[in-house]
Design a protein around this motif. Structure first.
Motif, mmCIF file in Angstrom:
data_model
loop_
_atom_site.group_PDB
_atom_site.id
_atom_site.type_symbol
_atom_site.label_atom_id
_atom_site.label_comp_id
_atom_site.label_asym_id
_atom_site.label_seq_id
_atom_site.Cartn_x
_atom_site.Cartn_y
_atom_site.Cartn_z
ATOM 1 N N LEU A 190 0.833 -1.203 0.000
ATOM 2 C CA LEU A 190 0.000 0.000 0.000
ATOM 3 C C LEU A 190 0.865 1.249 0.000
ATOM 4 O O LEU A 190 0.589 2.203 -0.737
ATOM 5 C CB LEU A 190 -0.936 -0.025 1.212
ATOM 6 N N ALA A 191 1.934 1.238 0.809
ATOM 7 C CA ALA A 191 2.845 2.385 0.833
ATOM 8 C C ALA A 191 3.521 2.562 -0.522
ATOM 9 O O ALA A 191 3.654 3.689 -1.021
ATOM 10 C CB ALA A 191 3.895 2.202 1.929
ATOM 11 N N GLU A 192 3.926 1.442 -1.144
ATOM 12 C CA GLU A 192 4.549 1.516 -2.475
ATOM 13 C C GLU A 192 3.558 2.051 -3.499
ATOM 14 O O GLU A 192 3.907 2.859 -4.358
ATOM 15 C CB GLU A 192 5.064 0.144 -2.895
ATOM 16 N N ALA A 193 2.320 1.564 -3.415
ATOM 17 C CA ALA A 193 1.290 2.032 -4.358
ATOM 18 C C ALA A 193 1.037 3.522 -4.162
ATOM 19 O O ALA A 193 0.891 4.263 -5.130
ATOM 20 C CB ALA A 193 -0.002 1.243 -4.161
ATOM 21 N N ARG A 194 0.985 3.954 -2.909
ATOM 22 C CA ARG A 194 0.796 5.391 -2.652
ATOM 23 C C ARG A 194 1.967 6.198 -3.188
ATOM 24 O O ARG A 194 1.776 7.258 -3.782
ATOM 25 C CB ARG A 194 0.635 5.633 -1.157
ATOM 26 N N ASP A 201 1.762 8.952 -6.002
ATOM 27 C CA ASP A 201 2.276 10.306 -5.800
ATOM 28 C C ASP A 201 3.276 10.678 -6.884
ATOM 29 O O ASP A 201 3.262 11.804 -7.395
ATOM 30 C CB ASP A 201 2.914 10.437 -4.411
ATOM 31 N N ASN A 202 4.144 9.715 -7.250
ATOM 32 C CA ASN A 202 5.109 9.976 -8.330
ATOM 33 C C ASN A 202 4.401 10.216 -9.650
ATOM 34 O O ASN A 202 4.780 11.113 -10.414
ATOM 35 C CB ASN A 202 6.094 8.812 -8.462
ATOM 36 N N MET A 203 3.361 9.408 -9.917
ATOM 37 C CA MET A 203 2.621 9.586 -11.169
ATOM 38 C C MET A 203 1.921 10.945 -11.191
ATOM 39 O O MET A 203 1.934 11.632 -12.214
ATOM 40 C CB MET A 203 1.610 8.445 -11.339
ATOM 41 N N LEU A 204 1.329 11.331 -10.063
ATOM 42 C CA LEU A 204 0.675 12.641 -9.992
ATOM 43 C C LEU A 204 1.691 13.758 -10.158
ATOM 44 O O LEU A 204 1.434 14.745 -10.863
ATOM 45 C CB LEU A 204 -0.068 12.793 -8.659
ATOM 46 N N LYS A 205 2.857 13.594 -9.521
ATOM 47 C CA LYS A 205 3.913 14.612 -9.638
ATOM 48 C C LYS A 205 4.389 14.716 -11.092
ATOM 49 O O LYS A 205 4.553 15.813 -11.620
ATOM 50 C CB LYS A 205 5.076 14.240 -8.720
ATOM 51 N N GLU A 206 4.561 13.559 -11.723
ATOM 52 C CA GLU A 206 5.000 13.539 -13.126
ATOM 53 C C GLU A 206 3.929 14.154 -14.028
ATOM 54 O O GLU A 206 4.239 14.916 -14.943
ATOM 55 C CB GLU A 206 5.294 12.102 -13.550
ATOM 56 N N ALA A 207 2.666 13.824 -13.754
ATOM 57 C CA ALA A 207 1.568 14.385 -14.554
ATOM 58 C C ALA A 207 1.519 15.903 -14.386
ATOM 59 O O ALA A 207 1.328 16.635 -15.365
ATOM 60 C CB ALA A 207 0.236 13.764 -14.133
ATOM 61 N N ARG A 208 1.703 16.376 -13.142
ATOM 62 C CA ARG A 208 1.719 17.827 -12.929
ATOM 63 C C ARG A 208 2.887 18.462 -13.667
ATOM 64 O O ARG A 208 2.750 19.535 -14.259
ATOM 65 C CB ARG A 208 1.821 18.134 -11.431
ATOM 66 N N SER A 209 4.039 17.795 -13.616
ATOM 67 C CA SER A 209 5.223 18.310 -14.302
ATOM 68 C C SER A 209 4.980 18.384 -15.809
ATOM 69 O O SER A 209 5.298 19.389 -16.450
ATOM 70 C CB SER A 209 6.420 17.407 -13.997
#
Length: 164
Positions: free
Chosen positions: A69-73, A77-85
């Motif tokens: 679950l922590a890895e998925a989160r 978060d990385n995917m959201l950060k990358e999408a924002r970038s």
């Protein structure tokens, strides 16, 4: 027969019956009872061990699930950060492209305005020159109505040309 004070024979036979009963019980009943109790104790201990193993396995699974679950989160978060970038980068590129296009359009408009301004000025100069020539022609025609005035003007012009 007195029940309060038993006789020796009664005690003897009761003792023999008790010993025979104990012997028979030890030979035929105690071993199966003790083995059944031992089996029951072993099965209870086995069940307790299995329950402990299941508890440990559940704790391991819980820890593993929490880790996943922590890895998925973290991945989310990385995917959201990358999408924002990527979004910010696309917006910046679009803004830059729009600015470049606007500057190009503005430059083209300024060049077009400058070209039209030059063309208008050239046209106005041509018109002024034409009008000036027509006016000069009319003035000269009026002033040089005689042959003599015309000859003087031609001579003066020739002298000016020779001097230059």
């Amino acid at each position: 027969m007195n029940l309060i004070t038993p006789e020796f024979g009664l005690i003897f036979w009761q003792t023999i019956v008790l010993l025979v009963l104990i012997f028979l019980m030890a030979k035929f009943a105690w071993k199966p009872i003790l083995s059944a109790v031992k089996k029951r104790e072993d099965s209870i201990n086995g069940a307790l061990d299995a329950a402990e193993k299941a508890r440990l396995e559940m704790e391991n699974l819980k820890a593993s699930n929490e880790k996943l679950l922590a890895e998925a989160r973290a991945e989310r978060d990385n995917m959201l950060k990358e999408a924002r970038s990527i979004k910010d980068k696309m917006i910046a590129e679009a803004t830059e492209d729009a600015q470049e296009k606007a500057n190009k359009i503005l430059t083209n408009a300024q060049q077009s305005i400058e070209a039209e301004k030059k063309a208008a000025l050239a046209e106005v100069k041509n018109e002024v020159a034409t009008l000036s020539l027509e006016i000069a022609q009319k003035v000269v025609m009026k002033e040089l109505a005689s042959k003599e005035d015309q000859m003087k003007l031609v001579n003066n012009m020739l002298e000016d040309v020779k001097l230059n």
